[in-house]
Write a protein that holds these residues in place. Sequence first.
Motif, PDB file in Angstrom:
ATOM      1  N   ARG A 172       0.909  -1.288   0.013  1.00 23.63           N
ATOM      2  CA  ARG A 172       0.008   0.035  -0.103  1.00 23.63           C
ATOM      3  C   ARG A 172       0.831   1.280  -0.082  1.00 23.63           C
ATOM      4  N   MET A 173       1.885   1.159   0.845  1.00 22.48           N
ATOM      5  CA  MET A 173       2.920   2.310   0.865  1.00 22.48           C
ATOM      6  C   MET A 173       3.403   2.613  -0.784  1.00 22.48           C
ATOM      7  N   ALA A 174       3.735   1.366  -1.156  1.00 21.93           N
ATOM      8  CA  ALA A 174       4.327   1.711  -2.575  1.00 21.93           C
ATOM      9  C   ALA A 174       3.180   2.276  -3.537  1.00 21.93           C
ATOM     10  N   ILE A 175       2.157   2.080  -3.408  1.00 18.35           N
ATOM     11  CA  ILE A 175       1.179   2.554  -4.105  1.00 18.35           C
ATOM     12  C   ILE A 175       0.975   3.903  -4.091  1.00 18.35           C
ATOM     13  N   THR A 176       1.127   4.698  -2.804  1.00 22.38           N
ATOM     14  CA  THR A 176       1.011   6.037  -2.458  1.00 22.38           C
ATOM     15  C   THR A 176       2.259   6.610  -3.135  1.00 22.38           C
ATOM     16  N   LEU A 177       3.313   5.875  -3.308  1.00 25.58           N
ATOM     17  CA  LEU A 177       4.601   6.431  -3.897  1.00 25.58           C
ATOM     18  C   LEU A 177       4.478   6.444  -5.318  1.00 25.58           C
ATOM     19  N   GLY A 178       3.466   6.092  -5.977  1.00 22.72           N
ATOM     20  CA  GLY A 178       3.267   6.343  -7.392  1.00 22.72           C
ATOM     21  C   GLY A 178       4.078   5.184  -8.211  1.00 22.72           C
ATOM     22  N   ALA A 179       3.974   4.006  -7.714  1.00 26.69           N
ATOM     23  CA  ALA A 179       4.478   2.768  -8.552  1.00 26.69           C
ATOM     24  C   ALA A 179       3.575   2.269  -9.462  1.00 26.69           C
ATOM     25  N   ASP A 180       4.362   1.944 -10.626  1.00 26.05           N
ATOM     26  CA  ASP A 180       3.469   1.443 -11.597  1.00 26.05           C
ATOM     27  C   ASP A 180       3.870   0.131 -12.114  1.00 26.05           C
ATOM     28  N   GLU A 181       5.159  -0.603 -11.194  1.00 21.24           N
ATOM     29  CA  GLU A 181       5.583  -1.605 -11.181  1.00 21.24           C
ATOM     30  C   GLU A 181       6.135  -2.071  -9.826  1.00 21.24           C
ATOM     31  N   MET A 182       5.833  -3.404  -9.443  1.00 20.24           N
ATOM     32  CA  MET A 182       6.381  -3.608  -8.131  1.00 20.24           C
ATOM     33  C   MET A 182       7.120  -5.049  -8.305  1.00 20.24           C
ATOM     34  N   VAL A 183       8.153  -5.437  -7.831  1.00 25.18           N
ATOM     35  CA  VAL A 183       8.846  -6.715  -7.567  1.00 25.18           C
ATOM     36  C   VAL A 183       9.140  -6.871  -5.833  1.00 25.18           C
ATOM     37  N   ILE A 184       8.476  -7.979  -5.501  1.00 24.34           N
ATOM     38  CA  ILE A 184       8.543  -8.409  -4.084  1.00 24.34           C
ATOM     39  C   ILE A 184       9.280  -9.306  -4.021  1.00 24.34           C
ATOM     40  N   LEU A 185      10.280  -9.314  -3.147  1.00 21.37           N
ATOM     41  CA  LEU A 185      11.195 -10.340  -2.786  1.00 21.37           C
ATOM     42  C   LEU A 185      11.018 -10.760  -1.390  1.00 21.37           C
ATOM     43  N   GLY A 186      11.365 -12.134  -1.162  1.00 23.34           N
ATOM     44  CA  GLY A 186      11.426 -12.424   0.194  1.00 23.34           C
ATOM     45  C   GLY A 186       9.765 -12.679   0.683  1.00 23.34           C
ATOM     46  N   ALA A 187       9.271 -12.967  -0.241  1.00 20.95           N
ATOM     47  CA  ALA A 187       7.528 -13.335   0.121  1.00 20.95           C
ATOM     48  C   ALA A 187       7.447 -14.755  -0.099  1.00 20.95           C
TER      49      ALA A 187
END
Length: 232
Positions: A90-105
């Motif tokens: 949710r923080m990444a969305i507020t920072l304006g992300a249009d791509e996310m890579v999630i490591l350690g999930a």
Amino acid sequence: MSNRIVIVSGGELEEELCLSVLGESENQYVIAVDKGLEFLYDHKVMPDYIVGDFDSVRAEIAEYYRNETNVPIREFNPVKDASDTEIAIRMAITLGADEMVILGATGGRIDHLWANVQTLYIPYKAGINAEILDSQNRIRLIGGGETHLRREEAYGKYFSVFPLGEEILGFSIEGAKYPLSNHVLTPYDSLCVSNEIAGEEVVIQFPVGTVILMETRDKTDEEFSIQTVETR
């Protein structure tokens, strides 16, 4: 230019893959999530933001970031209504992300893994490309229409699909070892596990709904090595 945010969560973190992803120039921000902060600290990678309840971070590391850096920290009570990874998404969305890579999930507890897979729906609903990544798996959500998997871009030899909580009508797979036509994809069978690309590309097609797409490979598969990872 895309705004890609890398989230480093507290599950299994494979050094070669993680450092490869973290070193890519297109990353705009790195968000450390709870125990993922230890990996960044040990490898001298400074995050841009830190979130979590710090219930699994060594005390001296937490104190270092609190007292000796200017990295913004959002610390939460361990008794809360969302996982640390969800808060980071949710923080990444507020920072304006249009791509996310999630490591350690991935790795370790399956309940944590499944919670992380489900939280992919949050960026998906916001129109953001997001994926969970480890050395053997790339996990993302796809919606109605056509999705193309090209052999030259595949993350691994295999792909599997699962509906996200609902039956998918009119589900078809073309160009695969095990094709399907106008199938009803249900959330309680294993029909669509471990399919393979037969030719140059696979086309997955369905009218409406949301499907979990997993591209996977065995540890011994030398055809797919850990190199630079490109977000699709």
